[in-house]
Design a protein around this motif. Sequence first.
Motif, PDB file in Angstrom:
ATOM      1  N   ALA A  27      31.888  42.636  38.107  1.00 43.83           N
ATOM      2  CA  ALA A  27      33.179  42.304  37.492  1.00 43.83           C
ATOM      3  C   ALA A  27      33.083  42.499  35.991  1.00 43.83           C
ATOM      4  CB  ALA A  27      33.563  40.860  37.809  1.00 43.83           C
ATOM      5  N   TYR A  28      34.205  42.926  35.391  1.00 41.71           N
ATOM      6  CA  TYR A  28      34.268  43.052  33.927  1.00 41.71           C
ATOM      7  C   TYR A  28      35.299  42.077  33.391  1.00 41.71           C
ATOM      8  CZ  TYR A  28      35.000  44.652  29.219  1.00 41.71           C
ATOM      9  OH  TYR A  28      35.116  44.678  27.843  1.00 41.71           O
ATOM     10  N   CYS A  29      34.872  41.262  32.412  1.00 42.96           N
ATOM     11  CA  CYS A  29      35.758  40.267  31.792  1.00 42.96           C
ATOM     12  C   CYS A  29      35.750  40.494  30.273  1.00 42.96           C
ATOM     13  CB  CYS A  29      35.283  38.850  32.083  1.00 42.96           C
ATOM     14  SG  CYS A  29      34.952  38.524  33.828  1.00 42.96           S
ATOM     15  N   ARG A  30      36.888  40.187  29.632  1.00 39.59           N
ATOM     16  CA  ARG A  30      36.960  40.350  28.182  1.00 39.59           C
ATOM     17  C   ARG A  30      38.001  39.411  27.603  1.00 39.59           C
ATOM     18  NH1 ARG A  30      40.265  42.579  24.645  1.00 39.59           N
ATOM     19  NH2 ARG A  30      41.610  43.432  26.273  1.00 39.59           N
ATOM     20  N   VAL A  31      37.695  38.830  26.441  1.00 41.93           N
ATOM     21  CA  VAL A  31      38.679  38.112  25.637  1.00 41.93           C
ATOM     22  C   VAL A  31      38.606  38.658  24.230  1.00 41.93           C
ATOM     23  CG1 VAL A  31      38.755  36.002  27.019  1.00 41.93           C
ATOM     24  CG2 VAL A  31      37.041  36.220  25.210  1.00 41.93           C
ATOM     25  N   SER A  35      38.068  31.989  19.972  1.00 44.15           N
ATOM     26  CA  SER A  35      38.640  30.648  19.950  1.00 44.15           C
ATOM     27  C   SER A  35      38.196  29.856  21.176  1.00 44.15           C
ATOM     28  CB  SER A  35      40.171  30.727  19.912  1.00 44.15           C
ATOM     29  OG  SER A  35      40.671  31.262  21.123  1.00 44.15           O
ATOM     30  N   GLY A  36      38.305  28.523  21.095  1.00 44.80           N
ATOM     31  CA  GLY A  36      37.899  27.659  22.192  1.00 44.80           C
ATOM     32  C   GLY A  36      38.670  27.942  23.464  1.00 44.80           C
ATOM     33  N   GLU A  37      39.968  28.199  23.313  1.00 39.45           N
ATOM     34  CA  GLU A  37      40.821  28.473  24.472  1.00 39.45           C
ATOM     35  C   GLU A  37      40.411  29.772  25.161  1.00 39.45           C
ATOM     36  OE1 GLU A  37      45.559  29.292  25.444  1.00 39.45           O
ATOM     37  OE2 GLU A  37      44.961  28.437  23.510  1.00 39.45           O
ATOM     38  N   GLN A  38      40.150  30.808  24.342  1.00 37.05           N
ATOM     39  CA  GLN A  38      39.752  32.101  24.897  1.00 37.05           C
ATOM     40  C   GLN A  38      38.363  32.020  25.545  1.00 37.05           C
ATOM     41  OE1 GLN A  38      41.270  35.850  23.769  1.00 37.05           O
ATOM     42  NE2 GLN A  38      42.689  34.503  24.832  1.00 37.05           N
ATOM     43  N   LYS A  39      37.475  31.246  24.914  1.00 35.21           N
ATOM     44  CA  LYS A  39      36.135  31.079  25.473  1.00 35.21           C
ATOM     45  C   LYS A  39      36.214  30.404  26.838  1.00 35.21           C
ATOM     46  CE  LYS A  39      31.479  29.615  24.192  1.00 35.21           C
ATOM     47  NZ  LYS A  39      30.627  29.020  23.137  1.00 35.21           N
ATOM     48  N   ALA A  44      36.050  30.850  32.784  1.00 33.65           N
ATOM     49  CA  ALA A  44      36.782  30.700  34.046  1.00 33.65           C
ATOM     50  C   ALA A  44      36.790  32.014  34.835  1.00 33.65           C
ATOM     51  CB  ALA A  44      38.214  30.251  33.768  1.00 33.65           C
ATOM     52  N   GLN A  45      36.995  33.128  34.111  1.00 30.81           N
ATOM     53  CA  GLN A  45      36.962  34.443  34.757  1.00 30.81           C
ATOM     54  C   GLN A  45      35.593  34.706  35.387  1.00 30.81           C
ATOM     55  OE1 GLN A  45      38.600  37.921  32.584  1.00 30.81           O
ATOM     56  NE2 GLN A  45      39.386  36.447  31.093  1.00 30.81           N
ATOM     57  N   MET A  46      34.530  34.394  34.646  1.00 29.27           N
ATOM     58  CA  MET A  46      33.174  34.649  35.127  1.00 29.27           C
ATOM     59  C   MET A  46      32.860  33.817  36.361  1.00 29.27           C
ATOM     60  SD  MET A  46      31.325  34.907  31.395  1.00 29.27           S
ATOM     61  CE  MET A  46      29.655  35.134  32.013  1.00 29.27           C
ATOM     62  N   ARG A  47      33.273  32.545  36.363  1.00 28.88           N
ATOM     63  CA  ARG A  47      33.048  31.675  37.528  1.00 28.88           C
ATOM     64  C   ARG A  47      33.810  32.195  38.745  1.00 28.88           C
ATOM     65  NH1 ARG A  47      33.660  27.438  33.742  1.00 28.88           N
ATOM     66  NH2 ARG A  47      35.826  27.159  34.440  1.00 28.88           N
ATOM     67  N   TYR A  48      35.052  32.597  38.514  1.00 29.83           N
ATOM     68  CA  TYR A  48      35.896  33.079  39.607  1.00 29.83           C
ATOM     69  C   TYR A  48      35.290  34.310  40.274  1.00 29.83           C
ATOM     70  CZ  TYR A  48      39.705  35.722  41.755  1.00 29.83           C
ATOM     71  OH  TYR A  48      40.472  36.468  42.619  1.00 29.83           O
ATOM     72  N   THR A  98      38.305  43.734  37.896  1.00 32.58           N
ATOM     73  CA  THR A  98      38.741  43.248  36.585  1.00 32.58           C
ATOM     74  C   THR A  98      40.120  42.623  36.722  1.00 32.58           C
ATOM     75  OG1 THR A  98      38.934  43.833  34.233  1.00 32.58           O
ATOM     76  CG2 THR A  98      39.825  45.411  35.813  1.00 32.58           C
ATOM     77  N   LYS A  99      40.416  41.710  35.831  1.00 34.64           N
ATOM     78  CA  LYS A  99      41.640  40.912  35.941  1.00 34.64           C
ATOM     79  C   LYS A  99      42.900  41.774  35.834  1.00 34.64           C
ATOM     80  CE  LYS A  99      43.936  36.918  33.816  1.00 34.64           C
ATOM     81  NZ  LYS A  99      43.853  35.928  32.707  1.00 34.64           N
ATOM     82  N   SER A 100      42.930  42.667  34.823  1.00 35.85           N
ATOM     83  CA  SER A 100      44.120  43.502  34.616  1.00 35.85           C
ATOM     84  C   SER A 100      43.763  44.717  33.784  1.00 35.85           C
ATOM     85  CB  SER A 100      45.229  42.705  33.914  1.00 35.85           C
ATOM     86  OG  SER A 100      44.815  42.381  32.595  1.00 35.85           O
TER      87      SER A 100
END
Length: 322
Positions: A27-31, A35-39, A44-48, A98-100
Amino acid sequence: MEKKITKIEPVRKQEQQNAPMMKRVCAYCRVSTASGEQKHSLEAQMRYYTKLIQEKEHWIWAGIYADEAQSGTKMTHREQFLQMIQDCKKEKIDLILTKSITRFARNTVDSISTIRMLKDMGVEVYFEKEKISTFSEKSEQLLTILSSIAQSEAENISANSKWAVQRRFQNGTYKISTPTYGYEKDENGELVIQSEEARVVRRIFEAYLSGKGCYTIAKELQAEGVPTIRNKGKWHEVVVQEILLNPVYEGNLIYQKTYSTSCLPFTRKRNHGTYPKYLITENHPPIITKEEAEAVRQIYEYRSQSAKNKASSLNRYVFSGR
Protein backbone atom coordinates in the motif's frame (compact mmCIF):
# COMPACT_ATOMS: atom_id res chain seq x y z
CA MET A 1 -9.19 -30.02 -46.06
CA GLU A 2 -11.01 -28.15 -43.30
CA LYS A 3 -8.82 -26.05 -40.96
CA LYS A 4 -8.99 -26.70 -37.22
CA ILE A 5 -8.34 -23.83 -34.79
CA THR A 6 -7.49 -24.50 -31.14
CA LYS A 7 -7.32 -21.62 -28.71
CA ILE A 8 -4.37 -21.87 -26.30
CA GLU A 9 -4.98 -19.81 -23.17
CA PRO A 10 -2.07 -17.88 -21.59
CA VAL A 11 -0.35 -19.72 -18.75
CA ARG A 12 -1.26 -16.99 -16.27
CA LYS A 13 -4.94 -17.13 -17.26
CA GLN A 14 -4.98 -20.92 -16.95
CA GLU A 15 -3.52 -20.65 -13.45
CA GLN A 16 -6.22 -18.12 -12.52
CA GLN A 17 -8.91 -20.48 -13.77
CA ASN A 18 -7.52 -23.44 -11.83
CA ALA A 19 -6.75 -21.68 -8.56
CA PRO A 20 -6.56 -18.12 -7.19
CA MET A 21 -3.10 -16.69 -7.82
CA MET A 22 -1.10 -15.42 -4.86
CA LYS A 23 -0.39 -11.70 -5.12
CA ARG A 24 2.32 -9.70 -3.42
CA VAL A 25 0.43 -6.63 -2.24
CA CYS A 26 1.65 -3.33 -0.79
CA ALA A 27 0.00 0.00 0.00
CA TYR A 28 1.10 3.58 -0.66
CA CYS A 29 0.08 6.34 1.77
CA ARG A 30 0.91 10.05 1.72
CA VAL A 31 0.08 13.24 3.61
CA SER A 32 1.21 16.68 2.49
CA THR A 33 2.01 18.27 5.88
CA ALA A 34 3.53 17.25 9.21
CA SER A 35 0.62 18.58 11.30
CA GLY A 36 -0.80 16.45 14.12
CA GLU A 37 -4.05 15.90 12.25
CA GLN A 38 -2.28 14.78 9.08
CA LYS A 39 0.07 12.53 11.05
CA HIS A 40 -2.95 10.85 12.65
CA SER A 41 -4.44 10.40 9.16
CA LEU A 42 -1.24 8.75 7.92
CA GLU A 43 -1.13 6.36 10.87
CA ALA A 44 -4.80 5.47 10.32
CA GLN A 45 -4.15 4.73 6.64
CA MET A 46 -1.18 2.50 7.52
CA ARG A 47 -3.17 0.54 10.13
CA TYR A 48 -6.09 0.08 7.74
CA TYR A 49 -3.97 -1.27 4.87
CA THR A 50 -1.87 -3.48 7.13
CA LYS A 51 -5.00 -5.18 8.43
CA LEU A 52 -6.63 -5.36 4.97
CA ILE A 53 -3.65 -7.01 3.27
CA GLN A 54 -2.89 -9.47 6.05
CA GLU A 55 -6.53 -10.64 6.26
CA LYS A 56 -6.81 -11.53 2.57
CA GLU A 57 -6.22 -15.25 2.02
CA HIS A 58 -4.42 -15.02 -1.32
CA TRP A 59 -2.45 -11.82 -0.65
CA ILE A 60 1.18 -11.79 0.47
CA TRP A 61 2.29 -8.83 2.58
CA ALA A 62 4.75 -6.64 0.60
CA GLY A 63 4.90 -3.69 2.97
CA ILE A 64 3.63 -0.15 3.45
CA TYR A 65 5.26 2.80 1.71
CA ALA A 66 4.43 6.12 3.37
CA ASP A 67 5.59 9.68 2.66
CA GLU A 68 4.96 12.29 5.34
CA ALA A 69 4.92 16.06 4.68
CA GLN A 70 5.49 15.59 0.94
CA SER A 71 3.55 17.25 -1.86
CA GLY A 72 1.99 15.09 -4.54
CA THR A 73 2.91 17.59 -7.27
CA LYS A 74 6.46 16.21 -7.57
CA MET A 75 8.03 12.78 -7.23
CA THR A 76 11.55 14.09 -6.56
CA HIS A 77 11.45 14.17 -2.75
CA ARG A 78 8.98 11.32 -2.20
CA GLU A 79 11.56 8.77 -1.05
CA GLN A 80 9.10 6.02 -0.17
CA PHE A 81 7.24 6.39 -3.47
CA LEU A 82 10.51 6.10 -5.41
CA GLN A 83 11.52 3.09 -3.30
CA MET A 84 8.20 1.42 -4.12
CA ILE A 85 8.81 1.93 -7.85
CA GLN A 86 12.29 0.41 -7.48
CA ASP A 87 10.81 -2.62 -5.68
CA CYS A 88 8.29 -3.02 -8.51
CA LYS A 89 11.18 -3.08 -10.99
CA LYS A 90 12.77 -5.82 -8.86
CA GLU A 91 9.50 -7.83 -9.21
CA LYS A 92 8.71 -7.71 -5.49
CA ILE A 93 5.18 -6.30 -5.94
CA ASP A 94 2.12 -7.36 -7.97
CA LEU A 95 -0.54 -4.98 -6.62
CA ILE A 96 -0.41 -1.47 -5.10
CA LEU A 97 -3.33 -0.22 -3.01
CA THR A 98 -3.79 3.51 -2.44
CA LYS A 99 -6.55 5.66 -1.01
CA SER A 100 -7.12 7.89 -4.06
CA ILE A 101 -5.55 9.39 -7.16
CA THR A 102 -4.63 12.55 -5.21
CA ARG A 103 -2.59 10.44 -2.74
CA PHE A 104 -0.75 8.78 -5.64
CA ALA A 105 0.08 11.99 -7.57
CA ARG A 106 -1.40 15.43 -8.28
CA ASN A 107 0.62 15.87 -11.46
CA THR A 108 -1.19 14.46 -14.51
CA VAL A 109 2.00 13.71 -16.45
CA ASP A 110 3.69 11.96 -13.48
CA SER A 111 0.55 10.01 -12.64
CA ILE A 112 -0.17 8.65 -16.12
CA SER A 113 3.48 7.96 -17.02
CA THR A 114 4.03 6.06 -13.75
CA ILE A 115 0.83 4.03 -14.18
CA ARG A 116 1.84 3.09 -17.73
CA MET A 117 5.29 2.06 -16.57
CA LEU A 118 3.82 -0.12 -13.80
CA LYS A 119 1.35 -1.72 -16.23
CA ASP A 120 4.24 -2.60 -18.56
CA MET A 121 5.89 -4.34 -15.60
CA GLY A 122 2.67 -6.23 -14.82
CA VAL A 123 1.97 -4.24 -11.62
CA GLU A 124 -1.62 -3.24 -10.91
CA VAL A 125 -2.64 -0.10 -8.98
CA TYR A 126 -6.04 0.06 -7.28
CA PHE A 127 -7.53 3.42 -6.21
CA GLU A 128 -10.05 2.71 -3.45
CA LYS A 129 -11.97 6.00 -3.43
CA GLU A 130 -12.54 5.99 -7.20
CA LYS A 131 -12.84 2.15 -7.35
CA ILE A 132 -10.55 2.01 -10.38
CA SER A 133 -8.01 -0.66 -11.27
CA THR A 134 -5.29 0.21 -13.75
CA PHE A 135 -5.86 -3.21 -15.35
CA SER A 136 -9.44 -2.36 -16.36
CA GLU A 137 -10.11 -1.45 -20.02
CA LYS A 138 -11.23 2.16 -19.51
CA SER A 139 -8.89 2.95 -16.63
CA GLU A 140 -6.48 5.24 -18.50
CA GLN A 141 -9.22 7.50 -19.83
CA LEU A 142 -10.81 7.84 -16.39
CA LEU A 143 -7.46 8.28 -14.65
CA THR A 144 -6.41 11.00 -17.10
CA ILE A 145 -9.59 12.96 -16.40
CA LEU A 146 -9.38 12.50 -12.63
CA SER A 147 -5.62 13.27 -12.57
CA SER A 148 -6.28 16.48 -14.50
CA ILE A 149 -8.90 17.47 -11.91
CA ALA A 150 -6.43 16.69 -9.09
CA GLN A 151 -3.76 18.82 -10.79
CA SER A 152 -6.21 21.68 -11.26
CA GLU A 153 -7.10 21.52 -7.55
CA ALA A 154 -3.39 21.67 -6.63
CA GLU A 155 -2.88 24.73 -8.86
CA ASN A 156 -5.95 26.45 -7.35
CA ILE A 157 -4.70 25.75 -3.82
CA SER A 158 -1.30 27.18 -4.78
CA ALA A 159 -2.89 30.31 -6.28
CA ASN A 160 -4.99 30.89 -3.13
CA SER A 161 -1.97 30.41 -0.88
CA LYS A 162 0.08 32.80 -3.02
CA TRP A 163 -2.67 35.44 -2.82
CA ALA A 164 -2.81 35.12 0.99
CA VAL A 165 0.98 35.44 1.26
CA GLN A 166 1.02 38.54 -0.96
CA ARG A 167 -1.64 40.15 1.24
CA ARG A 168 0.64 39.59 4.24
CA PHE A 169 3.53 41.06 2.24
CA GLN A 170 1.49 44.20 1.61
CA ASN A 171 0.46 44.78 5.23
CA GLY A 172 3.82 43.72 6.71
CA THR A 173 2.46 40.79 8.74
CA TYR A 174 4.28 37.99 6.89
CA LYS A 175 6.60 35.90 9.08
CA ILE A 176 9.53 34.28 7.30
CA SER A 177 9.73 30.55 7.89
CA THR A 178 13.52 30.14 7.76
CA PRO A 179 15.70 32.95 9.18
CA THR A 180 18.78 33.91 7.20
CA TYR A 181 22.33 33.34 8.49
CA GLY A 182 22.97 35.54 11.55
CA TYR A 183 19.39 35.47 12.84
CA GLU A 184 16.93 33.20 14.60
CA LYS A 185 13.26 33.55 15.57
CA ASP A 186 11.92 34.32 19.03
CA GLU A 187 8.73 32.87 20.51
CA ASN A 188 6.64 35.43 18.55
CA GLY A 189 8.27 34.61 15.22
CA GLU A 190 10.28 37.86 15.16
CA LEU A 191 13.90 37.97 13.99
CA VAL A 192 16.55 38.29 16.70
CA ILE A 193 20.33 38.19 16.38
CA GLN A 194 22.10 34.82 16.69
CA SER A 195 25.34 35.92 18.34
CA GLU A 196 27.80 33.34 16.96
CA GLU A 197 26.62 33.66 13.37
CA ALA A 198 26.42 37.46 13.71
CA ARG A 199 30.15 37.55 14.53
CA VAL A 200 30.85 35.73 11.26
CA VAL A 201 28.63 38.19 9.36
CA ARG A 202 30.52 41.17 10.85
CA ARG A 203 33.81 39.49 9.98
CA ILE A 204 32.71 39.08 6.35
CA PHE A 205 31.76 42.76 6.05
CA GLU A 206 34.95 43.95 7.73
CA ALA A 207 37.10 41.72 5.48
CA TYR A 208 35.39 42.98 2.34
CA LEU A 209 35.70 46.62 3.40
CA SER A 210 39.40 46.05 4.11
CA GLY A 211 39.98 44.96 0.49
CA LYS A 212 39.45 41.20 0.40
CA GLY A 213 37.29 39.59 -2.29
CA CYS A 214 34.35 37.19 -1.90
CA TYR A 215 36.42 34.21 -3.08
CA THR A 216 39.21 34.87 -0.56
CA ILE A 217 36.77 35.36 2.32
CA ALA A 218 34.92 32.13 1.48
CA LYS A 219 38.19 30.21 1.21
CA GLU A 220 39.35 31.42 4.66
CA LEU A 221 36.03 30.55 6.33
CA GLN A 222 36.03 27.10 4.74
CA ALA A 223 39.64 26.44 5.75
CA GLU A 224 38.89 27.37 9.38
CA GLY A 225 35.82 25.10 9.46
CA VAL A 226 33.41 27.93 10.27
CA PRO A 227 29.89 26.41 10.20
CA THR A 228 27.51 27.58 7.49
CA ILE A 229 23.79 28.14 8.02
CA ARG A 230 22.34 25.16 9.91
CA ASN A 231 25.73 23.44 9.29
CA LYS A 232 24.77 22.59 5.71
CA GLY A 233 26.88 23.10 2.62
CA LYS A 234 30.20 24.87 2.17
CA TRP A 235 31.40 28.43 2.01
CA HIS A 236 31.46 29.54 -1.63
CA GLU A 237 32.07 32.89 -3.29
CA VAL A 238 28.37 33.27 -4.15
CA VAL A 239 27.34 32.59 -0.51
CA VAL A 240 29.57 35.44 0.73
CA GLN A 241 28.29 37.67 -2.07
CA GLU A 242 24.65 37.07 -1.06
CA ILE A 243 25.43 37.92 2.57
CA LEU A 244 27.15 41.18 1.57
CA LEU A 245 24.25 42.32 -0.62
CA ASN A 246 21.41 41.19 1.65
CA PRO A 247 19.60 44.19 3.26
CA VAL A 248 18.49 41.97 6.15
CA TYR A 249 21.77 42.73 7.99
CA GLU A 250 20.97 46.45 8.22
CA GLY A 251 17.55 45.71 9.75
CA ASN A 252 15.48 45.60 6.55
CA LEU A 253 13.54 42.85 4.81
CA ILE A 254 12.67 42.39 1.13
CA TYR A 255 9.71 40.13 0.49
CA GLN A 256 9.13 38.15 -2.71
CA LYS A 257 12.74 37.95 -3.89
CA THR A 258 11.69 34.57 -5.31
CA TYR A 259 8.37 33.18 -6.46
CA SER A 260 6.75 29.86 -7.32
CA THR A 261 5.44 29.22 -10.84
CA SER A 262 1.66 29.03 -11.24
CA CYS A 263 1.52 25.73 -13.15
CA LEU A 264 2.86 22.28 -12.40
CA PRO A 265 5.56 21.33 -11.88
CA PHE A 266 5.94 24.15 -9.32
CA THR A 267 9.46 25.61 -9.37
CA ARG A 268 11.11 28.47 -7.46
CA LYS A 269 12.53 31.32 -9.55
CA ARG A 270 14.38 34.56 -8.83
CA ASN A 271 12.05 37.55 -9.06
CA HIS A 272 13.64 39.84 -11.66
CA GLY A 273 10.55 42.02 -12.09
CA THR A 274 7.88 39.40 -12.71
CA TYR A 275 6.16 40.34 -9.42
CA PRO A 276 6.50 43.39 -7.14
CA LYS A 277 8.88 43.28 -4.19
CA TYR A 278 8.12 44.68 -0.74
CA LEU A 279 10.76 46.49 1.35
CA ILE A 280 10.18 46.56 5.12
CA THR A 281 12.61 48.97 6.81
CA GLU A 282 13.67 48.80 10.48
CA ASN A 283 11.99 45.43 10.80
CA HIS A 284 14.50 43.87 13.25
CA PRO A 285 17.81 44.57 15.05
CA PRO A 286 20.65 45.22 12.55
CA ILE A 287 24.01 43.43 12.62
CA ILE A 288 25.84 46.11 10.64
CA THR A 289 25.31 49.83 10.14
CA LYS A 290 23.61 51.38 7.11
CA GLU A 291 26.90 53.16 6.32
CA GLU A 292 28.78 49.86 6.19
CA ALA A 293 26.11 48.30 3.97
CA GLU A 294 26.18 51.27 1.57
CA ALA A 295 30.00 51.22 1.43
CA VAL A 296 29.95 47.51 0.56
CA ARG A 297 27.42 48.10 -2.24
CA GLN A 298 29.55 50.89 -3.69
CA ILE A 299 32.72 48.77 -3.60
CA TYR A 300 30.89 45.80 -5.12
CA GLU A 301 29.50 47.94 -7.95
CA TYR A 302 32.92 49.49 -8.60
CA ARG A 303 34.64 46.08 -8.75
CA SER A 304 31.92 44.63 -10.99
CA GLN A 305 32.16 47.56 -13.40
CA SER A 306 35.97 47.38 -13.41
CA ALA A 307 35.84 43.67 -14.23
CA LYS A 308 33.45 44.34 -17.13
CA ASN A 309 35.68 47.12 -18.52
CA LYS A 310 38.75 44.91 -18.21
CA ALA A 311 37.03 42.03 -20.00
CA SER A 312 35.85 44.41 -22.72
CA SER A 313 39.36 45.79 -23.36
CA LEU A 314 40.93 42.30 -23.30
CA ASN A 315 38.54 41.07 -26.01
CA ARG A 316 38.89 44.06 -28.29
CA TYR A 317 41.31 42.36 -30.69
CA VAL A 318 41.94 38.75 -31.72
CA PHE A 319 45.12 38.42 -29.65
CA SER A 320 44.06 40.69 -26.75
CA GLY A 321 45.11 39.24 -23.43
CA ARG A 322 46.89 36.29 -25.03
